[in-house]
Design a protein around this motif. Structure first.
Motif, PDB file in Angstrom:
ATOM      1  N   ALA A  60      34.950  11.255  -3.875  1.00 32.79           N
ATOM      2  CA  ALA A  60      34.024  12.319  -4.266  1.00 32.79           C
ATOM      3  C   ALA A  60      32.994  12.527  -3.158  1.00 32.79           C
ATOM      4  N   ARG A  61      32.960  13.721  -2.586  1.00 38.09           N
ATOM      5  CA  ARG A  61      32.043  14.021  -1.491  1.00 38.09           C
ATOM      6  C   ARG A  61      30.866  14.892  -1.927  1.00 38.09           C
ATOM      7  N   HIS A  62      31.017  15.578  -3.067  1.00 35.16           N
ATOM      8  CA  HIS A  62      29.940  16.435  -3.557  1.00 35.16           C
ATOM      9  C   HIS A  62      29.537  15.971  -4.945  1.00 35.16           C
ATOM     10  N   TRP A  63      28.332  15.440  -5.042  1.00 34.54           N
ATOM     11  CA  TRP A  63      27.846  14.937  -6.316  1.00 34.54           C
ATOM     12  C   TRP A  63      26.878  15.949  -6.922  1.00 34.54           C
ATOM     13  N   LEU A  64      27.071  16.242  -8.194  1.00 34.47           N
ATOM     14  CA  LEU A  64      26.140  17.069  -8.944  1.00 34.47           C
ATOM     15  C   LEU A  64      25.340  16.150  -9.854  1.00 34.47           C
ATOM     16  N   VAL A  65      24.024  16.133  -9.696  1.00 30.90           N
ATOM     17  CA  VAL A  65      23.154  15.265 -10.493  1.00 30.90           C
ATOM     18  C   VAL A  65      22.280  16.131 -11.386  1.00 30.90           C
ATOM     19  N   LEU A  66      22.304  15.863 -12.690  1.00 25.41           N
ATOM     20  CA  LEU A  66      21.510  16.615 -13.663  1.00 25.41           C
ATOM     21  C   LEU A  66      20.407  15.715 -14.199  1.00 25.41           C
ATOM     22  N   CYS A  67      19.174  16.177 -14.051  1.00 27.48           N
ATOM     23  CA  CYS A  67      18.019  15.356 -14.431  1.00 27.48           C
ATOM     24  C   CYS A  67      17.212  16.001 -15.553  1.00 27.48           C
ATOM     25  N   GLY A  68      16.904  15.224 -16.575  1.00 25.49           N
ATOM     26  CA  GLY A  68      16.029  15.684 -17.636  1.00 25.49           C
ATOM     27  C   GLY A  68      14.584  15.392 -17.300  1.00 25.49           C
ATOM     28  N   HIS A  69      13.715  15.723 -18.236  1.00 22.12           N
ATOM     29  CA  HIS A  69      12.277  15.588 -17.995  1.00 22.12           C
ATOM     30  C   HIS A  69      11.765  14.289 -18.600  1.00 22.12           C
ATOM     31  N   GLY A  70      12.371  13.184 -18.198  1.00 25.36           N
ATOM     32  CA  GLY A  70      11.988  11.877 -18.711  1.00 25.36           C
ATOM     33  C   GLY A  70      12.496  10.805 -17.772  1.00 25.36           C
ATOM     34  N   ASN A  71      12.438   9.548 -18.210  1.00 22.51           N
ATOM     35  CA  ASN A  71      12.862   8.457 -17.335  1.00 22.51           C
ATOM     36  C   ASN A  71      14.364   8.448 -17.082  1.00 22.51           C
ATOM     37  N   ASN A  72      15.152   9.017 -17.990  1.00 26.37           N
ATOM     38  CA  ASN A  72      16.579   9.161 -17.717  1.00 26.37           C
ATOM     39  C   ASN A  72      16.764  10.087 -16.508  1.00 26.37           C
ATOM     40  N   GLY A  73      15.950  11.122 -16.457  1.00 24.86           N
ATOM     41  CA  GLY A  73      15.958  11.991 -15.283  1.00 24.86           C
ATOM     42  C   GLY A  73      15.509  11.255 -14.041  1.00 24.86           C
ATOM     43  N   GLY A  74      14.527  10.339 -14.193  1.00 25.36           N
ATOM     44  CA  GLY A  74      14.100   9.527 -13.062  1.00 25.36           C
ATOM     45  C   GLY A  74      15.246   8.715 -12.492  1.00 25.36           C
ATOM     46  N   ASP A  75      16.079   8.128 -13.374  1.00 25.81           N
ATOM     47  CA  ASP A  75      17.272   7.426 -12.908  1.00 25.81           C
ATOM     48  C   ASP A  75      18.146   8.370 -12.084  1.00 25.81           C
ATOM     49  N   GLY A  76      18.253   9.612 -12.565  1.00 29.72           N
ATOM     50  CA  GLY A  76      19.070  10.600 -11.863  1.00 29.72           C
ATOM     51  C   GLY A  76      18.543  10.916 -10.479  1.00 29.72           C
ATOM     52  N   TYR A  77      17.221  11.082 -10.356  1.00 28.36           N
ATOM     53  CA  TYR A  77      16.629  11.346  -9.042  1.00 28.36           C
ATOM     54  C   TYR A  77      16.939  10.207  -8.070  1.00 28.36           C
ATOM     55  N   GLU A  78      16.865   8.992  -8.567  1.00 28.18           N
ATOM     56  CA  GLU A  78      17.140   7.839  -7.710  1.00 28.18           C
ATOM     57  C   GLU A  78      18.610   7.775  -7.301  1.00 28.18           C
ATOM     58  N   VAL A  79      19.508   8.084  -8.226  1.00 31.77           N
ATOM     59  CA  VAL A  79      20.929   8.131  -7.878  1.00 31.77           C
ATOM     60  C   VAL A  79      21.169   9.191  -6.806  1.00 31.77           C
ATOM     61  N   ALA A  80      20.543  10.344  -6.990  1.00 35.10           N
ATOM     62  CA  ALA A  80      20.695  11.428  -6.021  1.00 35.10           C
ATOM     63  C   ALA A  80      20.215  10.996  -4.635  1.00 35.10           C
ATOM     64  N   ARG A  81      19.074  10.306  -4.581  1.00 31.35           N
ATOM     65  CA  ARG A  81      18.552   9.840  -3.294  1.00 31.35           C
ATOM     66  C   ARG A  81      19.519   8.875  -2.617  1.00 31.35           C
ATOM     67  N   LEU A  82      20.058   7.941  -3.395  1.00 31.43           N
ATOM     68  CA  LEU A  82      21.009   6.981  -2.835  1.00 31.43           C
ATOM     69  C   LEU A  82      22.262   7.682  -2.305  1.00 31.43           C
ATOM     70  N   ALA A  83      22.743   8.666  -3.043  1.00 34.03           N
ATOM     71  CA  ALA A  83      23.935   9.389  -2.623  1.00 34.03           C
ATOM     72  C   ALA A  83      23.671  10.179  -1.342  1.00 34.03           C
ATOM     73  N   LYS A  84      22.524  10.838  -1.277  1.00 40.33           N
ATOM     74  CA  LYS A  84      22.189  11.612  -0.088  1.00 40.33           C
ATOM     75  C   LYS A  84      22.051  10.711   1.129  1.00 40.33           C
ATOM     76  N   ASN A  85      21.384   9.577   0.946  1.00 40.04           N
ATOM     77  CA  ASN A  85      21.219   8.641   2.057  1.00 40.04           C
ATOM     78  C   ASN A  85      22.541   8.037   2.508  1.00 40.04           C
ATOM     79  N   ALA A  86      23.539   8.063   1.628  1.00 39.35           N
ATOM     80  CA  ALA A  86      24.874   7.567   1.991  1.00 39.35           C
ATOM     81  C   ALA A  86      25.714   8.635   2.684  1.00 39.35           C
TER      82      ALA A  86
END
Length: 504
Positions: A60-86
């Motif tokens: 998978a080369r293109h990741w779509l990350v969906l973030c809500g307005h809570g800490n579950n969304g915070g997890d999503g932001y962090e996953v997105a950052r890790l994927a981008k940095n990779a």
């Protein structure tokens, strides 16, 4: 997209299950007592989810990350950052409103922006070329049906061809009850953080969770100092209930069981229950049934002792037996009612199923040394409510049944629950959709009855029997799939399961 558990990795899933509400309340306490900050826990959750996704979908080369307005969304932001940095291409869409993000989620969002990430609106154009979707919309705090724009994003995920990995729980699924009050994500994989929650294992969970994974985030030692809400049971534990037999043992030591039922037209039910008891290891099994079934039953399974059910034979059998199973094919006519009335006066360990439960609902009574095995319809009759009421909170329902009727209750279904009078509560993480066929409950009754005959206490017999029953169905599913599975298919694979000491 799959709608059922693709794979169980029992060795990696804990057996303790904690209340979702309790976990939310004590997360800060856990962070304080362990010295692990809440943001560090969020980072660890993201690392676990990122690792799982990369491992599972390495192309998978293109990741779509969906973030809500809570800490579950915070997890999503962090996953997105890790994927981008990779070096991966990442599209992030976020649900935003006028309220400020929780502190840790805001920190994660800032980290995403700092690495050059962009936040797209929840109503932005859906990227059709995404290879994998990360669901970080709604977490374990959800208590009602999702609303727009969450519903729009959930629908889009469910319609997408790309696989979905849900963070902590599929968005829209209740973490405590396993119910979806409205729309919910059908995930391919779900990774639960810190602890397993009940809603991942019972209710409608199997329609949404996909393959279940777990990451303790470094809090596993801390959790061991706290009491779990319930226990997750699986086939790896069968050896805890069943030890090897003494070489010089005899059939009398393995119990005398009487199985009562099989009115006209229901010989199959009584045969499946009684043969399952034999396959489970009961020493002697006597069947009391309608006289027209005696010959066919003896021909089909000569190891059974079969008699016509009469007042005389019933009294004799109850005196002889160590354990009683009543209900399979019993019916609700005078013939069955009279038998149940007599059994109710006997104080020996018993299992009541099928029409014995329907008759019990008409004339309720409470006792301790008995196992009840209702499906949701029978449970609704026993509690005087609807099936919807039962299924809306299965944990509450099984406790109400124990409070009203005593003993041990096995509330059947996907994620069968077992509850006892001393507060015991467990979920059987076994079984599959192939069990949605006639006769499965009769086989379960026989298995539990056979274990009771071998002197397991009522709670352990209920737990072990439910696991053996589901594990047998899982073995058949591995061989031939789920569609077309018959209850009698399970009989051939029970023996290896009840002999866990057998060398593979």
């Amino acid at each position: 997209m799959t709608n059922q558990r693709e794979k169980r990795n029992e060795a990696s899933l804990p057996h303790s299950v904690f209340s979702a509400e309790w976990l939310r309340k004590v997360e800060g306490q856990a962070a304080q007592e362990t010295g692990i900050s809440l943001f560090t826990l969020m980072q660890r959750a993201a690392e676990a989810a990122f690792s799982l996704t990369q491992r599972t979908y390495p192309d998978a080369r293109h990741w779509l990350v969906l973030c809500g307005h809570g800490n579950n969304g915070g997890d999503g932001y962090e996953v997105a950052r890790l994927a981008k940095n990779a070096g991966l291409r990442v599209t992030l869409l976020a649900v935003e409103n006028d309220k400020a993000l929780p502190e840790e989620a805001q920190q994660a969002r800032q980290g995403w922006l700092a690495c050059g990430g962009r936040v797209g609106s929840s109503n932005a154009q859906w990227p059709e070329d995404a290879d994998v979707i990360i669901d970080g919309l709604l977490g374990t705090g959800l208590s009602c049906a999702p609303h727009a724009p969450y519903t729009t994003l959930i629908d889009a995920m469910n319609a997408a061809s790309a696989p979905v990995v849900s963070l902590d729980i599929p968005s829209g699924l209740n973490a405590q009850t396993g119910q979806a009050a409205g729309r919910a994500v059908h995930a391919n994989h779900t990774i639960s953080f810190i602890a397993l929650k009940p809603g991942l294992l019972t209710g409608q969970s199997r329609d949404y969770v996909g393959s279940l994974h777990y990451a303790a985030l470094g809090l596993d030692s801390w959790l061991r100092g706290h009491t779990a809400l319930l226990q997750r049971l699986d086939a790896t534990q069968i050896g805890q209930w069943l030890s090897p037999r003494r070489p010089c043992s005899n059939k009398g030591e393995h119990g005398r069981l009487v199985v009562i039922g099989g009115d006209v037209g229901f010989a199959g039910a009584i045969r499946m229950a009684s043969e399952a008891a034999l396959r489970t290891g009961a020493g002697l099994v006597r069947v009391l049934t309608h006289k027209q079934h005696a010959g066919p039953l003896l021909t089909a399974r000569p190891e059974l002792m079969v008699q016509e059910l009469t007042a005389e034979s019933l009294n004799e059998a109850l005196e002889w037996a160590d354990v009683i199973v009543i209900g399979p094919g019993l019916g609700q006519k005078t013939w069955g009612k009279q038998a149940l009335e007599r059994v109710a006066k006997c104080d020996k360990p018993a299992l009541w199923d099928a029409d014995a439960l329907n008759l019990l609902a008409i004339a309720p009574e409470k006792r301790q040394n008995r196992v009840l095995t209702p499906h949701p319809g029978e449970a609704a009759r026993l509690l005087g409510c609807t099936v919807k009421d039962i299924e809306s909170d299965r944990l509450l329902s099984v406790r109400k049944l124990v409070d009203q009727y005593g003993g041990v209750v096995v509330l059947k279904g996907a994620g069968t629950l077992i509850a006892g009078e001393q507060g015991e509560l467990a979920v059987a993480d076994v079984g599959n959709a192939g069990m949605a066929s006639g006769g499965m409950g009769d086989v379960l009754s026989g298995i539990i009855g056979g274990l009771l005959a071998q002197k397991l206490n009522v709670y352990d017999a209920a737990c072990a029997g439910t696991v053996i029953h589901g594990a047998a169905a899982d073995e058949i599913a591995r061989r031939q799939g789920t569609r077309g599975m018959l209850a009698t298919d399970l009989l051939a694979v029970i023996a290896p399961l009840v002999n866990p000491d057998l060398k593979k």
